[in-house]
Design an enzyme around this catalytic site. Structure first.
Site, PDB file in Angstrom:
ATOM      1  N   ASP A 141       0.874  -1.160   0.000  1.00  0.00           N
ATOM      2  CA  ASP A 141       0.000   0.000   0.000  1.00  0.00           C
ATOM      3  C   ASP A 141       0.929   1.233   0.000  1.00  0.00           C
ATOM      4  OD1 ASP A 141      -2.330   1.600   0.398  1.00  0.00           O
ATOM      5  OD2 ASP A 141      -1.937   1.606   2.556  1.00  0.00           O
TER       6      ASP A 141
ATOM      7  N   ASP B 242      -0.044   5.085   1.018  1.00  0.00           N
ATOM      8  CA  ASP B 242      -0.227   6.040   2.116  1.00  0.00           C
ATOM      9  C   ASP B 242      -0.284   5.324   3.466  1.00  0.00           C
ATOM     10  OD1 ASP B 242      -0.373   7.969   0.114  1.00  0.00           O
ATOM     11  OD2 ASP B 242      -2.558   7.873   0.002  1.00  0.00           O
TER      12      ASP B 242
ATOM     13  N   SER C 134      -2.558  11.084   5.701  1.00  0.00           N
ATOM     14  CA  SER C 134      -3.296  12.257   6.156  1.00  0.00           C
ATOM     15  C   SER C 134      -4.780  11.994   5.971  1.00  0.00           C
ATOM     16  CB  SER C 134      -2.888  13.478   5.331  1.00  0.00           C
ATOM     17  OG  SER C 134      -3.846  14.511   5.499  1.00  0.00           O
TER      18      SER C 134
ATOM     19  N   PHE D 297      -6.166  13.478   2.889  1.00  0.00           N
ATOM     20  CA  PHE D 297      -5.641  12.941   1.627  1.00  0.00           C
ATOM     21  C   PHE D 297      -4.285  13.599   1.286  1.00  0.00           C
ATOM     22  CE2 PHE D 297     -10.134  12.228   1.447  1.00  0.00           C
ATOM     23  CZ  PHE D 297     -10.303  11.025   0.800  1.00  0.00           C
TER      24      PHE D 297
ATOM     25  N   ASN E 120      -5.550   2.591  -2.979  1.00  0.00           N
ATOM     26  CA  ASN E 120      -6.844   3.264  -3.173  1.00  0.00           C
ATOM     27  C   ASN E 120      -6.580   4.769  -3.234  1.00  0.00           C
ATOM     28  OD1 ASN E 120      -8.211   0.838  -2.888  1.00  0.00           O
ATOM     29  ND2 ASN E 120      -9.094   1.321  -0.887  1.00  0.00           N
TER      30      ASN E 120
ATOM     31  N   ARG F 178     -13.382  11.681  -5.949  1.00  0.00           N
ATOM     32  CA  ARG F 178     -14.110  12.710  -5.220  1.00  0.00           C
ATOM     33  C   ARG F 178     -13.767  14.116  -5.711  1.00  0.00           C
ATOM     34  NH1 ARG F 178     -14.309  11.626   0.989  1.00  0.00           N
ATOM     35  NH2 ARG F 178     -14.451   9.374   1.143  1.00  0.00           N
TER      36      ARG F 178
ATOM     37  N   CYS G 248      -6.711   2.548  -7.554  1.00  0.00           N
ATOM     38  CA  CYS G 248      -8.146   2.667  -7.791  1.00  0.00           C
ATOM     39  C   CYS G 248      -8.511   4.126  -7.592  1.00  0.00           C
ATOM     40  CB  CYS G 248      -8.911   1.781  -6.818  1.00  0.00           C
ATOM     41  SG  CYS G 248     -10.649   2.268  -6.716  1.00  0.00           S
TER      42      CYS G 248
ATOM     43  N   CYS H 112     -16.797  -0.164  -7.395  1.00  0.00           N
ATOM     44  CA  CYS H 112     -15.962  -0.779  -8.436  1.00  0.00           C
ATOM     45  C   CYS H 112     -15.376  -2.091  -7.932  1.00  0.00           C
ATOM     46  CB  CYS H 112     -14.841   0.178  -8.800  1.00  0.00           C
ATOM     47  SG  CYS H 112     -13.746   0.487  -7.392  1.00  0.00           S
TER      48      CYS H 112
ATOM     49  N   ARG I 204     -11.379  -1.180  -5.790  1.00  0.00           N
ATOM     50  CA  ARG I 204     -11.133  -0.571  -4.487  1.00  0.00           C
ATOM     51  C   ARG I 204     -11.002  -1.637  -3.398  1.00  0.00           C
ATOM     52  NH1 ARG I 204     -11.513   4.149  -1.483  1.00  0.00           N
ATOM     53  NH2 ARG I 204     -12.589   3.939   0.505  1.00  0.00           N
TER      54      ARG I 204
ATOM     55  N   ASP J 219      -1.548  -0.734   6.042  1.00  0.00           N
ATOM     56  CA  ASP J 219      -1.831  -0.200   7.386  1.00  0.00           C
ATOM     57  C   ASP J 219      -3.321  -0.235   7.706  1.00  0.00           C
ATOM     58  OD1 ASP J 219      -2.367   1.871   5.486  1.00  0.00           O
ATOM     59  OD2 ASP J 219      -2.340   3.337   7.119  1.00  0.00           O
TER      60      ASP J 219
HETATM   61 ZN   LIG Z   1     -11.843   1.240  -8.282  1.00  0.00          ZN
END
Ligand SMILES: [Zn+2]
Length: 179
Positions: free
Chosen positions: A7, A9, A16, A19, A51, A57, A89, A97, A100, A126
């Site tokens: 992963d 982040d 964060s 984001f 992700n 968004r 994703c 979807c 994700r 994490d």
């Molecule tokens: Zn996706």
């Protein structure tokens, strides 16, 4: 094939809740880039599955995501490391979807791209959804306690074969010792 899936982040860089929206907000966790370089030197391919619902968004666009990843690649190159592929994703949770996490779509795609069985492949995250996606394809879920890791560990519903390490550096030391 020697493969490790990460992963991004909270594993490679500080996470964060707001984001990571631009390169300035991308800050490596101490030792994480060195750990990736160490895997490379030991003959592992390193692939990221992340992700990035901030795209879906509208919090940041693909140019920003590419600029953030470029910063990561440059920092890695300076240490003699590299990421072999990055899968992400971009969809918001509501899009429902197949990519994700906790759905295993990205991991399935990685297995196909590298034409390899994911059974037992160390898959480091994490968040619970990272571990669930790993578990779904028979990979080895590994939780690190950086990012959301401590919260994830406290929730106590980890896939039962999950291994836990303090950070990426610690996890990589274990992977290399076992190989
Ligand atoms: Zn996706």
């Amino acid at each position: 094939m020697k493969l490790v899936i990460l992963d991004r982040d909270g594993v490679i860089n500080l996470d964060s809740d707001q984001f990571i929206k631009n390169p300035a907000e991308w800050k490596p966790i101490p030792g994480s880039l060195e750990a990736i370089a160490k895997l490379n030197h030991m003959g592992y391919r390193v692939v990221i599955a992340s992700n990035q619902s901030g795209v879906g968004r509208g919090l940041f666009d693909m140019d920003a995501l590419n600029a953030i990843n470029d910063k990561m690649y440059r920092a890695l190159t300076q240490l003699g490391g590299r990421v072999d592929a990055l899968f992400y994703c971009p969809h918001a949770a509501e899009a429902n979807c197949e990519c994700r996490k906790p759905k295993p779509g990205m991991l399935v795609d990685i297995g196909q791209r590298f034409n390899t069985d994911l059974t037992g492949v160390p898959t480091i995250g994490d968040s619970l959804r990272d571990l669930q996606a790993a578990h779904a394809v028979g990979a080895q879920p590994i939780l690190v306690l950086t990012g959301k890791g401590k919260k994830t560990q406290a929730a106590d519903d980890l896939p039962e074969n999950t291994l836990v390490f303090s950070d990426l550096s610690d996890a990589v030391r274990h992977i290399i010792a076992e190989s």
